[in-house]
Design an enzyme around this catalytic site. Sequence first.
Site, short mmCIF file in Angstrom:
data_model
loop_
_atom_site.label_atom_id
_atom_site.label_comp_id
_atom_site.label_asym_id
_atom_site.label_seq_id
_atom_site.Cartn_x
_atom_site.Cartn_y
_atom_site.Cartn_z
N ASN A 10 -12.11 1.40 -3.07
CA ASN A 10 -11.56 2.67 -3.80
C ASN A 10 -10.07 2.76 -3.17
OD1 ASN A 10 -10.85 5.19 -3.92
ND2 ASN A 10 -12.80 5.76 -4.50
N LYS A 13 -9.25 6.03 -1.38
CA LYS A 13 -9.51 6.24 -0.05
C LYS A 13 -8.69 5.55 0.94
CE LYS A 13 -14.67 6.57 -0.58
NZ LYS A 13 -16.10 5.99 -0.69
N ASP A 71 -18.56 7.48 2.87
CA ASP A 71 -19.42 7.60 1.58
C ASP A 71 -19.15 9.08 1.31
OD1 ASP A 71 -21.04 6.44 -0.25
OD2 ASP A 71 -21.95 8.58 -0.14
N SER A 72 -18.33 9.56 0.30
CA SER A 72 -18.07 10.92 -0.10
C SER A 72 -18.49 11.43 -1.92
CB SER A 72 -16.41 11.02 0.16
OG SER A 72 -15.95 9.85 -0.34
N PHE A 151 -7.08 11.13 -6.13
CA PHE A 151 -7.71 10.25 -7.25
C PHE A 151 -8.93 11.16 -7.62
CE2 PHE A 151 -11.28 8.93 -4.35
CZ PHE A 151 -10.64 9.67 -3.11
N GLY A 152 -9.61 10.52 -8.38
CA GLY A 152 -11.14 11.15 -8.64
C GLY A 152 -11.27 12.52 -9.21
N ASP A 154 -9.89 15.11 -7.61
CA ASP A 154 -8.87 15.93 -7.18
C ASP A 154 -8.13 17.10 -8.12
OD1 ASP A 154 -8.87 15.46 -4.32
OD2 ASP A 154 -7.78 13.60 -4.67
N ARG A 180 -11.98 13.71 4.28
CA ARG A 180 -11.89 12.66 4.68
C ARG A 180 -10.77 12.88 5.99
NH1 ARG A 180 -10.81 11.02 0.31
NH2 ARG A 180 -12.89 10.09 0.02
P1 IMP Z 1 -18.23 6.42 -3.10
O1 IMP Z 1 -17.30 5.31 -3.14
O2 IMP Z 1 -19.60 5.81 -3.28
O3 IMP Z 1 -18.04 7.09 -1.71
O4 IMP Z 1 -17.79 7.48 -3.97
C1 IMP Z 1 -16.83 8.28 -3.93
C2 IMP Z 1 -16.58 9.20 -5.03
O5 IMP Z 1 -16.59 10.59 -4.70
C3 IMP Z 1 -15.18 9.01 -5.37
O6 IMP Z 1 -15.10 7.78 -6.33
C4 IMP Z 1 -14.61 10.10 -6.18
O7 IMP Z 1 -15.29 10.17 -7.43
C5 IMP Z 1 -15.31 11.28 -5.43
N1 IMP Z 1 -14.42 11.65 -4.02
C6 IMP Z 1 -14.71 11.21 -2.80
N2 IMP Z 1 -13.75 11.91 -2.19
C7 IMP Z 1 -12.51 12.22 -3.25
C8 IMP Z 1 -11.39 13.09 -2.82
O8 IMP Z 1 -11.01 13.09 -1.80
N3 IMP Z 1 -10.93 13.41 -4.02
C9 IMP Z 1 -11.36 13.05 -5.31
N4 IMP Z 1 -12.53 12.47 -5.55
C10 IMP Z 1 -13.33 12.18 -4.32
#
Ligand code: IMP
Length: 195
Positions: A10, A13, A71-72, A151-152, A154, A180
């Site tokens: 990602n 991240k 993991d977020s 991203f995502g 935000d 994070r």
């Molecule tokens: P992971 O890679 O399985 O941990 O999925 C993380 C997902 O959570 C990302 O692809 C985003 O959809 C969302 N996410 C996590 N942290 C953030 C952030 O800081 N901003 C926006 N979306 C986030």
Amino acid sequence: MKELIVSSTNEGKIKEIRAMLKDLGIEVKSLKDVYETVPEIEENGKTFKENALIKAKYVADELNKVVLADDSGLEVDALDKKPGIYSARFLGHDTSYDIKNQYIIDAVKGKDRTARFVCAMALVIPGRDPILIEETFEGEINDCIDGENGFGYDPIFYYPPCKKTSAAMSPEEKNKYSHRGKALRKLYKILKEEL
Ligand code: IMP
């Protein structure tokens, strides 16, 4: 130069982690930098911490190197904390965030708007017990998509103390308050000593 492998592809991240660790003078590598074919790591944990550990351990065991995993996800209270650990897969992995974000805005209309980002980080140093940290970034779902950074999710994550979404914050401002940023600050001293 010393290196830290982040068990992720990602770019959002990785960019944030790289910026926050820049003073350590280490090379932060993604899975794309260390594998010709990036392995599919099955995230079958039930919590952010379990999934972070699965991702870090898999790569540390294969490469015998220090590995960090994040993991977020976004927990929306009116949606029973969904999408949660399924944030990346929510409405389908390849669905655009414009669609995912608008879906969430529509789903919380007239309801409780509270939400949070959660970040679990696992640091695996070969031969040592893994280190696990979890932090949150508390806010609300905005009523429209707003902001160009990050991203995502935000663009829909409104942070009341700054009166803007995390996509409208500068990278430095987001890292100061984010899930994070908080998690990585807790690991910073260990990374400084161990790398
Ligand atoms: P992971 O890679 O399985 O941990 O999925 C993380 C997902 O959570 C990302 O692809 C985003 O959809 C969302 N996410 C996590 N942290 C953030 C952030 O800081 N901003 C926006 N979306 C986030």
